[in-house]
Motif scaffolding. Structure first.
Motif, mmCIF file in Angstrom:
data_model
loop_
_atom_site.group_PDB
_atom_site.id
_atom_site.type_symbol
_atom_site.label_atom_id
_atom_site.label_comp_id
_atom_site.label_asym_id
_atom_site.label_seq_id
_atom_site.Cartn_x
_atom_site.Cartn_y
_atom_site.Cartn_z
ATOM 1 N N SER A 120 72.955 -25.588 -2.594
ATOM 2 C CA SER A 120 71.767 -24.776 -2.901
ATOM 3 C C SER A 120 70.614 -25.628 -3.425
ATOM 4 O O SER A 120 69.453 -25.352 -3.125
ATOM 5 N N LEU A 121 70.917 -26.662 -4.189
ATOM 6 C CA LEU A 121 69.837 -27.511 -4.690
ATOM 7 C C LEU A 121 69.114 -28.231 -3.555
ATOM 8 O O LEU A 121 67.888 -28.264 -3.511
ATOM 9 N N ILE A 122 69.878 -28.806 -2.613
ATOM 10 C CA ILE A 122 69.274 -29.574 -1.525
ATOM 11 C C ILE A 122 68.595 -28.677 -0.496
ATOM 12 O O ILE A 122 67.544 -29.022 0.041
ATOM 13 N N LEU A 166 65.324 -27.800 -4.682
ATOM 14 C CA LEU A 166 64.579 -29.062 -4.710
ATOM 15 C C LEU A 166 63.454 -29.107 -3.678
ATOM 16 O O LEU A 166 62.342 -29.540 -4.020
ATOM 17 N N PRO A 167 63.679 -28.668 -2.433
ATOM 18 C CA PRO A 167 62.542 -28.673 -1.485
ATOM 19 C C PRO A 167 61.371 -27.816 -1.953
ATOM 20 O O PRO A 167 60.205 -28.187 -1.771
ATOM 21 N N LEU A 175 62.620 -35.369 1.460
ATOM 22 C CA LEU A 175 63.696 -35.266 0.477
ATOM 23 C C LEU A 175 64.923 -35.914 1.096
ATOM 24 O O LEU A 175 65.312 -35.562 2.220
ATOM 25 N N VAL A 176 65.521 -36.866 0.380
ATOM 26 C CA VAL A 176 66.649 -37.619 0.920
ATOM 27 C C VAL A 176 67.805 -37.572 -0.070
ATOM 28 O O VAL A 176 67.824 -38.318 -1.057
ATOM 29 N N PRO A 177 68.784 -36.697 0.177
ATOM 30 C CA PRO A 177 69.966 -36.652 -0.686
ATOM 31 C C PRO A 177 70.870 -37.846 -0.403
ATOM 32 O O PRO A 177 71.110 -38.186 0.758
ATOM 33 N N VAL A 202 72.874 -27.205 4.586
ATOM 34 C CA VAL A 202 71.445 -27.507 4.545
ATOM 35 C C VAL A 202 70.791 -27.201 5.887
ATOM 36 O O VAL A 202 69.731 -26.569 5.946
ATOM 37 N N VAL A 203 71.434 -27.612 6.975
ATOM 38 C CA VAL A 203 70.889 -27.329 8.310
ATOM 39 C C VAL A 203 70.702 -25.837 8.514
ATOM 40 O O VAL A 203 69.684 -25.384 9.047
ATOM 41 N N LYS A 204 71.662 -25.043 8.094
ATOM 42 C CA LYS A 204 71.615 -23.594 8.318
ATOM 43 C C LYS A 204 70.674 -22.859 7.368
ATOM 44 O O LYS A 204 70.192 -21.776 7.702
ATOM 45 N N ASN A 205 70.404 -23.414 6.189
ATOM 46 C CA ASN A 205 69.692 -22.641 5.172
ATOM 47 C C ASN A 205 68.350 -23.195 4.708
ATOM 48 O O ASN A 205 67.604 -22.473 4.054
ATOM 49 N N ALA A 206 68.038 -24.420 5.002
ATOM 50 C CA ALA A 206 66.768 -24.985 4.536
ATOM 51 C C ALA A 206 65.597 -24.300 5.222
ATOM 52 O O ALA A 206 65.679 -23.924 6.387
#
Length: 145
Positions: A95-97, A101-102, A9-11, A132-136
């Protein structure tokens, strides 16, 4: 790299940093024969910075914002032999990224630039890449240069 990635996935947001992260993701997709989805999320959170600010409405998003860079990315990826698709949407990019979305696309690696176009928003509500780093729930590669 410990494992092979199959769904990237590439935002992107049209910035130079997003361009660099996209090209890094293409190289990863080529090495891993991975599928790649590039996403542009128009941030429609209500961040008022001036009295003239008007919140974005879904219909405005579809007509008022130049997303032609997505076509360029798609063509570049296809020319590189990558199985690539695009998504253009609006909402909260954090939240989406990191979450929605993942999960929807079965992402096992998010490749994201360390900065983008949203300097004012970043100062007010925080960095998307940091969130994203902290929550993905999958691996995240932050491309700095």
């Amino acid at each position: 790299m410990l494992g092979e990635y199959t769904n990237l996935l590439v935002p992107v947001d049209g910035s130079e940093q997003a361009d660099r992260s996209f090209k890094q993701a293409v190289a990863i997709a080529q090495r891993n024969k991975a599928k790649m989805r590039i996403v542009f999320v128009m941030d429609n959170r209500n961040v008022t910075i001036a009295p003239e600010y008007t919140p974005l409405h879904a219909n405005d998003f579809q007509t008022d914002y130049d997303t032609s860079f997505m076509d360029d990315y798609l063509a570049y990826g296809k020319e590189a032999g990558v199985d690539i698709e695009t998504t253009i949407t609006n909402g909260n990019p954090m939240s989406l990224i990191a979450d929605s979305l993942p999960e929807e696309y079965g992402t096992d690696l998010i490749v994201i630039g360390s900065t983008g176009k949203g300097a004012v928003t970043r100062a007010l509500v925080g960095s998307v890449s940091n969130y994203v780093v902290k929550n993905a729930k999958c691996d995240v590669l932050v491309v700095r240069k």
